[in-house]
Design a protein around this motif. Structure first.
Motif, mmCIF file in Angstrom:
data_model
loop_
_atom_site.group_PDB
_atom_site.id
_atom_site.type_symbol
_atom_site.label_atom_id
_atom_site.label_comp_id
_atom_site.label_asym_id
_atom_site.label_seq_id
_atom_site.Cartn_x
_atom_site.Cartn_y
_atom_site.Cartn_z
ATOM 1 N N CYS A 37 0.775 -1.108 -0.034
ATOM 2 C CA CYS A 37 0.156 0.098 -0.071
ATOM 3 C C CYS A 37 0.793 1.268 -0.053
ATOM 4 N N LEU B 175 0.810 4.203 -2.940
ATOM 5 C CA LEU B 175 0.533 5.424 -2.556
ATOM 6 C C LEU B 175 1.445 6.631 -2.782
ATOM 7 N N ARG C 277 -4.527 7.113 -4.305
ATOM 8 C CA ARG C 277 -5.145 5.655 -4.784
ATOM 9 C C ARG C 277 -6.526 5.661 -3.782
ATOM 10 N N ARG D 75 -9.617 3.410 -1.783
ATOM 11 C CA ARG D 75 -9.366 2.101 -1.054
ATOM 12 C C ARG D 75 -9.703 0.980 -1.792
ATOM 13 N N LEU E 9 -6.576 -0.132 -3.900
ATOM 14 C CA LEU E 9 -5.463 -0.682 -2.931
ATOM 15 C C LEU E 9 -5.980 -2.101 -2.564
ATOM 16 N N LEU F 13 -5.754 -1.548 5.331
ATOM 17 C CA LEU F 13 -6.771 -0.366 4.834
ATOM 18 C C LEU F 13 -7.670 0.325 5.812
ATOM 19 N N ILE G 80 -5.589 6.989 3.140
ATOM 20 C CA ILE G 80 -6.611 6.827 2.244
ATOM 21 C C ILE G 80 -7.956 7.565 2.581
#
Length: 165
Positions: A6, A10, A15, A17, A20, A38, A47
């Motif tokens: 992630c 990023l 990005r 959620r 990802l 997440l 995020i």
């Protein structure tokens, strides 16, 4: 592992959620680990689909001249939920959208000079349609710009009863 994936994604670009989550799924990260990472990234603000959507709308409208319809489609394609998509595209001022359409038509106008009025109108309307503008707004803007130019307008440019999208 999930955290590193992630973070790497990023650092390249913002990005959603969903993007990802899909990347983690493709790399066969266990669902529990993916959900935990997440969730944590959302808590600390790494995020933020709402911020992503707002920035996307602003950037793509200013840079590519995309209308609400095209912007909403792109956001949905990136996994942004419908409520967030709706809020993001509603921030786009209708008059700003119309002015952007006028700017796009003016920019394309010179490449259509010398063509029949119906052909010019059709090409300009097609260009706006590909950018997500509805027929009501497109034909109204094309008619205005052609009238400003002093060109004979085509029969297609007259009010066809389309709503002002």
């Amino acid at each position: 592992m999930a955290r590193g994936i992630c973070l790497r994604l990023l650092t390249m670009a913002p990005r959603t959620r969903a993007q990802l989550a899909e990347a983690l799924r493709k790399r066969e990260v266990p669902q529990e680990a993916a959900d935990a990472v997440l969730e944590r990234f959302s808590e600390v603000g790494l995020i933020d689909d709402e911020a992503f959507a707002a920035a996307w709308v602003s950037s793509r409208h200013a840079g590519r001249g995309l209308a609400r319809k095209a912007l909403a489609s792109e956001l949905r394609h990136r996994g942004v939920d419908e409520e967030t998509v709706k809020e993001a595209v509603e921030r786009l001022d209708p008059e700003e959208e119309a002015e952007t359409a006028r700017r796009l038509v003016r920019r394309k106008l010179s490449s259509t000079r010398g063509l029949e009025p119906a052909v010019r109108t059709r090409r300009l309307a097609g260009m706006l349609a590909r950018k997500g503008y509805g027929p009501g707004l497109a034909f109204r803007v094309i008619r205005e710009v052609l009238e400003d130019e002093g060109a004979e307008t085509s029969p297609f440019a007259e009010d066809q009863g389309y709503p002002l999208d």
